[in-house]
Write a protein that holds these residues in place. Structure first.
Motif, PDB file in Angstrom:
ATOM      1  N   LEU A  47       0.844  -1.190   0.000  1.00 30.95           N
ATOM      2  CA  LEU A  47       0.000   0.000   0.000  1.00 30.95           C
ATOM      3  C   LEU A  47       0.881   1.243   0.000  1.00 30.95           C
ATOM      4  CD1 LEU A  47      -2.743  -0.960   2.621  1.00 30.95           C
ATOM      5  CD2 LEU A  47      -3.045  -0.702   0.160  1.00 30.95           C
ATOM      6  N   PRO A  48       0.299   2.411  -0.256  1.00 29.89           N
ATOM      7  CA  PRO A  48       1.100   3.644  -0.212  1.00 29.89           C
ATOM      8  C   PRO A  48       1.762   3.887   1.135  1.00 29.89           C
ATOM      9  CG  PRO A  48      -0.951   4.048  -1.361  1.00 29.89           C
ATOM     10  CD  PRO A  48      -1.042   2.665  -0.799  1.00 29.89           C
ATOM     11  N   ARG A  55      -2.365 -10.203  -1.525  1.00 28.77           N
ATOM     12  CA  ARG A  55      -3.350  -9.488  -2.348  1.00 28.77           C
ATOM     13  C   ARG A  55      -4.787  -9.870  -1.982  1.00 28.77           C
ATOM     14  NH1 ARG A  55      -3.350  -6.759  -7.164  1.00 28.77           N
ATOM     15  NH2 ARG A  55      -1.141  -7.235  -7.532  1.00 28.77           N
ATOM     16  N   GLN A  59      -7.387  -7.102  -0.477  1.00 26.65           N
ATOM     17  CA  GLN A  59      -8.498  -6.775  -1.373  1.00 26.65           C
ATOM     18  C   GLN A  59      -9.829  -6.948  -0.647  1.00 26.65           C
ATOM     19  OE1 GLN A  59      -7.857  -5.588  -4.699  1.00 26.65           O
ATOM     20  NE2 GLN A  59      -9.910  -4.850  -4.189  1.00 26.65           N
ATOM     21  N   ARG A  67     -10.863   2.266   4.276  1.00 29.00           N
ATOM     22  CA  ARG A  67      -9.936   3.136   3.559  1.00 29.00           C
ATOM     23  C   ARG A  67      -8.778   3.535   4.449  1.00 29.00           C
ATOM     24  NH1 ARG A  67     -11.969   0.971   0.210  1.00 29.00           N
ATOM     25  NH2 ARG A  67     -13.029   1.706  -1.673  1.00 29.00           N
ATOM     26  N   SER A  78      -4.478   6.534  -1.602  1.00 25.67           N
ATOM     27  CA  SER A  78      -4.797   5.768  -2.803  1.00 25.67           C
ATOM     28  C   SER A  78      -4.948   4.304  -2.407  1.00 25.67           C
ATOM     29  CB  SER A  78      -3.686   5.912  -3.849  1.00 25.67           C
ATOM     30  OG  SER A  78      -3.847   4.975  -4.898  1.00 25.67           O
ATOM     31  N   THR A  79      -5.783   3.593  -3.140  1.00 26.30           N
ATOM     32  CA  THR A  79      -5.959   2.155  -2.883  1.00 26.30           C
ATOM     33  C   THR A  79      -5.231   1.315  -3.929  1.00 26.30           C
ATOM     34  OG1 THR A  79      -8.041   2.166  -4.114  1.00 26.30           O
ATOM     35  CG2 THR A  79      -8.166   2.489  -1.713  1.00 26.30           C
ATOM     36  N   ASP A  80      -4.306   1.915  -4.640  1.00 25.29           N
ATOM     37  CA  ASP A  80      -3.524   1.163  -5.624  1.00 25.29           C
ATOM     38  C   ASP A  80      -2.640   0.149  -4.906  1.00 25.29           C
ATOM     39  OD1 ASP A  80      -4.640   2.649  -7.622  1.00 25.29           O
ATOM     40  OD2 ASP A  80      -2.977   4.079  -7.741  1.00 25.29           O
ATOM     41  N   LEU A  81      -2.588  -1.058  -5.441  1.00 23.83           N
ATOM     42  CA  LEU A  81      -1.777  -2.124  -4.873  1.00 23.83           C
ATOM     43  C   LEU A  81      -0.579  -2.362  -5.778  1.00 23.83           C
ATOM     44  CD1 LEU A  81      -4.648  -4.601  -3.926  1.00 23.83           C
ATOM     45  CD2 LEU A  81      -3.567  -2.871  -2.479  1.00 23.83           C
ATOM     46  N   VAL A  82       0.611  -2.184  -5.226  1.00 26.97           N
ATOM     47  CA  VAL A  82       1.842  -2.318  -6.002  1.00 26.97           C
ATOM     48  C   VAL A  82       2.482  -3.676  -5.698  1.00 26.97           C
ATOM     49  CG1 VAL A  82       4.112  -1.353  -6.483  1.00 26.97           C
ATOM     50  CG2 VAL A  82       2.194   0.163  -5.905  1.00 26.97           C
TER      51      VAL A  82
END
Length: 452
Positions: A47-48, A55, A59, A67, A78-82
């Motif tokens: 996560l950020p 994952r 998720q 959040r 952000s909820t982007d998963l890297v």
């Protein structure tokens, strides 16, 4: 050098072989485990905030509306998963150093050999349960291994599930049993020539699966679908003959959404349902029989209520109210209230007025709010509604501390309707006491309010 000295020197030079020591598997680093599931991550993502999770776990966390970062509790910009490719590579390298995991057949052999050794049995069960996780893709192999020797594997798992292991391990044993539900259902539809004990074993295993809190609803639904897809009439007869465990399985069919309305109606309308449930309740003081009665009344309403009364359920329910655990006693109180809604039920309650009044008044303040409300409704319908039944009014008025207990209910946290019914009951009791020349007051020192 004489022979004796030579022999001593020879013995000193010959050393016994060193014992063979197997290299221990390297411990799994804590960083390889997901902070949410605590399992080794299969697809680590970050996560950020910098925290890394598997994952699938993160998720689910995000899909449920969160959040924030589960580990740091910081809000997420952000909820982007890297993908954390380096960590995934390290996890794969670590996995390559681990010894191969035993097959399901080998684990079952370990479980059978661990009789009398709880720690070893728990380790075997946890190992086998780990193989049925959806992401493992090995559910079929586990089911095949258990199904290959049902007569020994199922009793071992049942014994473990009922033993003194931890709650998680007991649930794991039940989850393994759920994988062979179709094979267990087949025992219920056989030609009656199965080995002695097979049917009762299968029913007990199915009841354990359908009653366990830790088993996924999808697994329970799959069991119910398998049951109703077979000869439901024969299965119902078999279950009713299997006692309390059979009642638990029937209750699941009547309550879980996987069974359609026609199947539930077919069970609730069976003429032997309530007589057999009353027998089970009398023989075993079975909470499952009470819950199954309640489920059938919920499905069919008035016809099931009348069948329950005709089957002689009132005396058995009164005994359950007096002696059963709190949850079962509350269910029995609700069933008495249901019975009192019809003329036959009210008459049956009046026929056993002394036993019913003593049981209900004795338990009224020793159950939760729902149980107290059901007790008041049952008594009000029997004593006041439509003129009530004189025998019930006399019995309630004669019950020890009746006035005080009704006052406790009225002054407690109950619904306005319940308070009104309790007030009407109180007036009816006082009038009956005055008519009988009984004391019109009560001594507050004799009222013992029991904890719920």
């Amino acid at each position: 050098m004489d022979a004796a000295v030579a022999g001593q020197q020879s013995r000193r030079r010959i050393r016994p072989p060193e014992p063979l020591v197997m290299a221990a598997a390297p411990p799994t680093p804590a960083a390889f485990r997901c902070p949410i599931s605590l399992e080794v991550m299969r697809s680590p993502v970050s996560l950020p905030t910098g925290a890394t999770y598997d994952r699938a776990s993160i998720q689910r966390w995000l899909d449920s509306g969160h959040r924030t970062c589960p580990a740091t509790r910081l809000p997420l910009a952000s909820t982007d998963l890297v993908p954390n490719l380096l960590l995934r590579r390290l996890i794969h390298l670590h996995a390559a150093t681990l010894p191969p995991s035993p097959s399901p057949e080998q684990v079952l052999s370990q479980l059978a050999a661990a009789d009398g050794e709880p720690a070893a049995a728990e380790k075997a069960v946890r190992s086998l349960a780990a193989k049925i996780a959806p992401e493992k893709g090995k559910r079929a192999s586990v089911a095949s291994a258990v199904a290959a020797d049902l007569d020994s594997a199922v009793p071992a798992l049942l014994s473990f599930a009922k033993g003194g292991a931890g709650a998680d391990a007991r649930v794991d044993a039940v989850r393994i049993l759920a994988t062979v539900a179709p094979e267990l259902v087949a025992y219920l539809t056989g030609d009656g020539k199965e080995k002695p004990g097979r049917v009762s074993m299968a029913v007990e295993a199915l009841a354990a699966v359908l009653s366990a809190d830790g088993v996924a609803e999808e697994a329970k639904d799959a069991v119910v679908v398998t049951l109703v897809a077979e000869d439901l009439g024969r299965i119902a007869t078999t279950l009713l003959g299997a006692g309390s465990n059979g009642a638990a399985v029937l209750e699941a069919i009547l309550t879980l959404p996987a069974a359609d309305a026609d199947a539930k109606t077919a069970i609730a309308d069976r003429p032997e349902l309530f007589p057999d449930l009353v027998r089970i309740l009398r023989d075993a003081a079975s909470p499952a029989a009470i819950r199954c009665m309640a489920a059938a009344v919920q499905v069919r309403g008035r016809p099931a209520r009348a069948s329950m009364v005709r089957a002689g359920a009132i005396p058995a329910l009164a005994l359950a109210v007096a002696a059963a655990p709190t949850a079962a006693a509350e269910s029995a109180l609700r069933l008495l209230a249901e019975a009192a809604r019809c003329g036959d039920g009210k008459a049956a309650i009046a026929a056993d007025a002394a036993e019913v009044a003593a049981a209900v008044m004795g338990r009224m303040i020793r159950v939760g709010p729902a149980g107290r409300e059901a007790a008041v409704v049952a008594l009000w319908l029997s004593c006041c509604a439509g003129g009530g039944e004189r025998r019930m009014r006399e019995a309630v008025a004669s019950a020890p501390e009746a006035v005080g207990k009704l006052l406790v209910v009225m002054q407690g946290d109950c619904a306005p309707t319940t308070s009104r019914m309790a007030g009407e009951l109180l007036r009816a009791v006082r009038l009956e006491q005055e008519r009988k020349g009984m004391a019109a007051s009560y001594d507050s020192r004799t009222i013992h309010v029991m904890p719920y």
